[in-house]
Enzyme design. Structure first.
Site, PDB file in Angstrom:
ATOM      1  N   ASP A   1       5.020   2.527   4.514  1.00  9.93           N
ATOM      2  CA  ASP A   1       5.537   1.887   3.303  1.00  9.93           C
ATOM      3  C   ASP A   1       5.972   2.872   2.231  1.00  9.93           C
ATOM      4  O   ASP A   1       6.857   2.568   1.429  1.00  9.93           O
ATOM      5  CB  ASP A   1       4.485   0.923   2.741  1.00  9.93           C
ATOM      6  CG  ASP A   1       4.594  -0.461   3.360  1.00  9.93           C
ATOM      7  OD1 ASP A   1       5.326  -0.607   4.356  1.00  9.93           O
ATOM      8  OD2 ASP A   1       3.944  -1.397   2.848  1.00  9.93           O
TER       9      ASP A   1
ATOM     10  N   ASP B   1       6.780  -3.418  11.448  1.00  9.97           N
ATOM     11  CA  ASP B   1       5.584  -3.111  10.665  1.00  9.97           C
ATOM     12  C   ASP B   1       4.696  -4.347  10.592  1.00  9.97           C
ATOM     13  O   ASP B   1       4.818  -5.256  11.423  1.00  9.97           O
ATOM     14  CB  ASP B   1       5.953  -2.578   9.276  1.00  9.97           C
ATOM     15  CG  ASP B   1       6.686  -3.600   8.414  1.00  9.97           C
ATOM     16  OD1 ASP B   1       6.927  -4.735   8.887  1.00  9.97           O
ATOM     17  OD2 ASP B   1       7.016  -3.272   7.258  1.00  9.97           O
TER      18      ASP B   1
ATOM     19  N   ARG C   1       2.026  13.288   7.669  1.00 10.68           N
ATOM     20  CA  ARG C   1       1.818  14.407   8.566  1.00 10.68           C
ATOM     21  C   ARG C   1       1.827  15.740   7.819  1.00 10.68           C
ATOM     22  O   ARG C   1       2.692  15.984   6.965  1.00 10.68           O
ATOM     23  CB  ARG C   1       2.912  14.453   9.636  1.00 10.68           C
ATOM     24  CG  ARG C   1       3.093  13.169  10.419  1.00 10.68           C
ATOM     25  CD  ARG C   1       2.000  12.972  11.446  1.00 10.68           C
ATOM     26  NE  ARG C   1       2.361  11.928  12.394  1.00 10.68           N
ATOM     27  CZ  ARG C   1       1.765  10.755  12.502  1.00 10.68           C
ATOM     28  NH1 ARG C   1       0.762  10.461  11.702  1.00 10.68           N
ATOM     29  NH2 ARG C   1       2.144   9.867  13.405  1.00 10.68           N
ATOM     30  N   ALA C   2       0.866  16.604   8.170  1.00 16.04           N
ATOM     31  CA  ALA C   2       0.870  17.979   7.660  1.00 16.04           C
ATOM     32  C   ALA C   2       1.863  18.772   8.495  1.00 16.04           C
ATOM     33  O   ALA C   2       1.732  18.878   9.713  1.00 16.04           O
ATOM     34  CB  ALA C   2      -0.516  18.591   7.773  1.00 16.04           C
TER      35      ALA C   2
ATOM     36  N   HIS D   1       0.852  -1.191   0.000  1.00 14.94           N
ATOM     37  CA  HIS D   1       0.000   0.000   0.000  1.00 14.94           C
ATOM     38  C   HIS D   1       0.887   1.240   0.000  1.00 14.94           C
ATOM     39  O   HIS D   1       2.107   1.151   0.084  1.00 14.94           O
ATOM     40  CB  HIS D   1      -0.942   0.014   1.213  1.00 14.94           C
ATOM     41  CG  HIS D   1      -0.241  -0.196   2.525  1.00 14.94           C
ATOM     42  ND1 HIS D   1       0.386   0.818   3.204  1.00 14.94           N
ATOM     43  CD2 HIS D   1      -0.070  -1.317   3.266  1.00 14.94           C
ATOM     44  CE1 HIS D   1       0.914   0.332   4.321  1.00 14.94           C
ATOM     45  NE2 HIS D   1       0.665  -0.958   4.372  1.00 14.94           N
TER      46      HIS D   1
ATOM     47  N   ASN E   1      -2.843  22.711  14.110  1.00 13.32           N
ATOM     48  CA  ASN E   1      -2.392  22.274  12.794  1.00 13.32           C
ATOM     49  C   ASN E   1      -2.872  20.860  12.543  1.00 13.32           C
ATOM     50  O   ASN E   1      -2.535  19.938  13.273  1.00 13.32           O
ATOM     51  CB  ASN E   1      -0.857  22.318  12.714  1.00 13.32           C
ATOM     52  CG  ASN E   1      -0.323  21.684  11.434  1.00 13.32           C
ATOM     53  OD1 ASN E   1      -0.935  21.790  10.378  1.00 13.32           O
ATOM     54  ND2 ASN E   1       0.820  21.024  11.535  1.00 13.32           N
TER      55      ASN E   1
ATOM     56  N   HIS F   1      13.175  -0.099   4.553  1.00 12.06           N
ATOM     57  CA  HIS F   1      12.723   0.673   5.709  1.00 12.06           C
ATOM     58  C   HIS F   1      13.918   1.158   6.527  1.00 12.06           C
ATOM     59  O   HIS F   1      13.983   2.333   6.928  1.00 12.06           O
ATOM     60  CB  HIS F   1      11.833  -0.199   6.600  1.00 12.06           C
ATOM     61  CG  HIS F   1      10.369  -0.107   6.311  1.00 12.06           C
ATOM     62  ND1 HIS F   1       9.695   1.087   6.189  1.00 12.06           N
ATOM     63  CD2 HIS F   1       9.422  -1.086   6.146  1.00 12.06           C
ATOM     64  CE1 HIS F   1       8.407   0.859   5.966  1.00 12.06           C
ATOM     65  NE2 HIS F   1       8.220  -0.452   5.926  1.00 12.06           N
TER      66      HIS F   1
END
Length: 540
Positions: free
Chosen positions: A311, A146, A390-391, A11, A500, A127
């Site tokens: 991923d 994971d 993440r923003a 994914h 945020n 990774h």
């Protein structure tokens, strides 16, 4: 060397480009296709490639596929053992077949590519490389956990002089990630997608099933662990409607047990390596609560988490791994802003074509600070898009943190569950007086910090039910526009913090291009869109 990295098999398909040891571009396919996570993590989708992301990475560097020296594909089908559990037993051979043919599939996407330069890189090695080789320091221990790779779910090792030394791995079916995915599904969420919701829900419960889970999930003393099959219904009924307290208690139990197992694994790894620094990647590394316990309770002095630890980050890791193998001198990852960006003139063209009324204030940071101080919700679209979930001040929704109602308000805007927290963005020089218990600075929103009690009262919108917050610190030297906005907001309100959260709505990928920003603004109750130096206001 010019090396393209590809993640595709499970994914979050993504592409990354490393040129002469420097990361120049990285992006998830979902930002182009507008399909959340790019695709579902099923064997039938393993053939789907990050076509648009790969082409864009090459365009960003001004090269075409015929000029590539290598392509790293973050999965090695030769390592798959079909006798192991933890996979998709009825269809796993299909996934393997698709992965084996990836070089030829890639040539259909990038016609000038020589399939012979495609190299398979083991999933967990990719990774590991994505964090150990991208970190802002040299040698480190590395821990990857994971759901699954080819036949493993975990790798513990260290990087010395750019080379990976593996100390321990864990074979399937034992998997901390699959355990958490199973719980996610049992609680009525989408597996391989909504695990962060379980982490948030855990704060509302107590770990009352911990004695049972100490038997079900435990370390083995040699760097590995066991995850026994769980009869989830014996602890809580499968959620099909609203939440009961038992659901939160089960989430709390599994979350705490995960943290304890990771602490034991980290202590073992520290004993083996003697390293003082730990780097983390894999989907488990996005669990910021567990990361914080590792920071405060493990023997390591410093912990660094790669911001695209899921991923998608294996695309970056595959490219870095091949670069290191070739003897390239690697530069640390400079930041998460590795995606698409637009010039001021290009943004103005978008606004003109859209026919919206806009203005260009003297300082967009001041205009946004004023709107936030007036309790407006602001969509912030600035610079290059973030790589990872993440923003981080490039594609963000912002609000006043001093009004408790803004938590519910933002969750309504985004169409999210009301137990979900939103995060604070804080000036780096002020963070220490407000937040504690985690690393500072913390620029990637990958740890939780305790909110000082006197500040929790002043920042109710960003203080979670357990008194914590997942912070992002902002350094003026690195993000001057963002810092200027925060400073201006602090001058108006006395709060060096704003809310945020990611600029998107439920079920949609984060906003990436100007069209996405305009569509999100037009369809959501957002008061102001700050796009480059321009401002679009909601008509009154």
């Amino acid at each position: 060397m010019r090396i393209l990295g590809i993640n595709a098999v499970f994914h979050d398909p993504a592409a990354a480009l490393v040129v002469d040891g420097k990361v120049v571009a990285a992006a998830e396919e979902e930002r182009f296709s507008r399909r959340k996570h790019g695709k579902r993590p099923v064997p039938f989708a393993a053939w789907e490639l990050p076509e648009q992301a790969a082409r864009w990475c090459l365009e960003q560097a001004g090269i075409d596929e015929s000029e590539l020296d290598a392509v790293g594909y973050s999965y090695d089908p030769s390592m798959v053992d079909h006798s192991l559990g933890g996979l998709d037993p009825a269809w796993e051979e299909l996934r393997t077949t698709y992965a084996q043919r990836a070089p030829k599939f890639l040539k259909t996407v990038l016609p000038g590519l020589d399939p012979d330069i495609v190299r398979f890189v083991r999933h967990h090695v990719a990774h590991a490389a994505s964090t150990g080789l991208a970190a802002p320091f040299g040698d480190s221990a590395v821990l990857v956990a994971d759901g699954r790779g080819e036949n493993l779910s975990y790798l513990a090792g260290e990087y010395r002089d750019g080379k990976l030394v593996e100390w321990a791995t864990q074979q399937l079916p034992h998997s901390l990630g699959l355990l958490y995915e199973d719980l996610t599904e049992h609680l009525g969420f989408a597996r391989s997608s909504d695990e962060y919701k379980v982490m948030a829900l855990a704060s509302y419960g107590t770990p009352r099933f911990e004695p049972e889970f100490r038997e079900l999930v435990h370390t083995t003393g040699d760097g590995g662990f066991r995850t026994e099959p769980v009869d989830w219904a014996s602890f809580a009924p499968r959620r099909t409607g609203g939440f009961e307290q038992v659901h939160a208690d089960l989430a709390s139990t599994v979350q705490k047990r995960l943290e304890e197992v990771l602490l034991e694994l980290a202590a073992w790894l520290h004993d083996q390596t003697g390293q003082t620094r730990l780097t983390l990647a894999g989907g488990i590394a996005l669990n910021c609560v567990a990361n914080s316990r590792l920071y405060t309770e493990s023997p390591f002095e410093d912990i660094w988490v790669q911001p695209a630890s899921g991923d998608s980050g294996t695309a970056l890791g595959a490219a870095l791994h091949l670069a290191a193998e070739a003897g390239e001198r690697l530069e640390p990852m400079s930041g998460a802003d590795l995606g698409r960006g637009w010039s001021d003139s290009e943004l103005q063209d978008w606004l003109d074509r859209a026919g919206v009324k806009y203005e260009r204030p003297d300082d967009v940071a001041e205009a946004v600070a004023e709107a936030l101080a007036d309790d407006r919700i602001v969509a912030w679209f600035q610079g290059r898009a973030e790589f990872g979930p993440r923003a981080l001040g490039h594609r963000s929704l912002m609000a006043h943190p001093g009004h408790k109602a803004n938590l519910e308000r933002l969750n309504d805007v985004k169409g999210r569950e009301q137990f979900r927290p939103v995060a604070p963005m804080v000036l780096a020089e002020r963070a220490g007086e407000i937040f504690s218990g985690g690393p500072l600075p913390s620029p990637y929103m990958l740890f939780v910090h305790q909110v000082a009690p006197e500040w929790a009262e002043r920042l109710p919108a960003v203080t979670h039910v357990d008194g914590t917050a997942r912070i992002q610190t902002v350094d003026a030297a690195e993000k001057p526009l963002l810092a200027r906005m925060l400073t201006s907001f602090a001058e108006r309100t006395g709060l060096p913090v704003v809310v945020n959260t990611s600029l998107n709505t439920a079920g949609r990928p984060m906003v990436d291009d100007p069209r996405d920003a305009l569509e999100c603004f037009g369809s959501s109750p957002v008061d102001l869109l700050a796009i480059g130096p321009f401002v679009v206001r909601r008509p009154v």
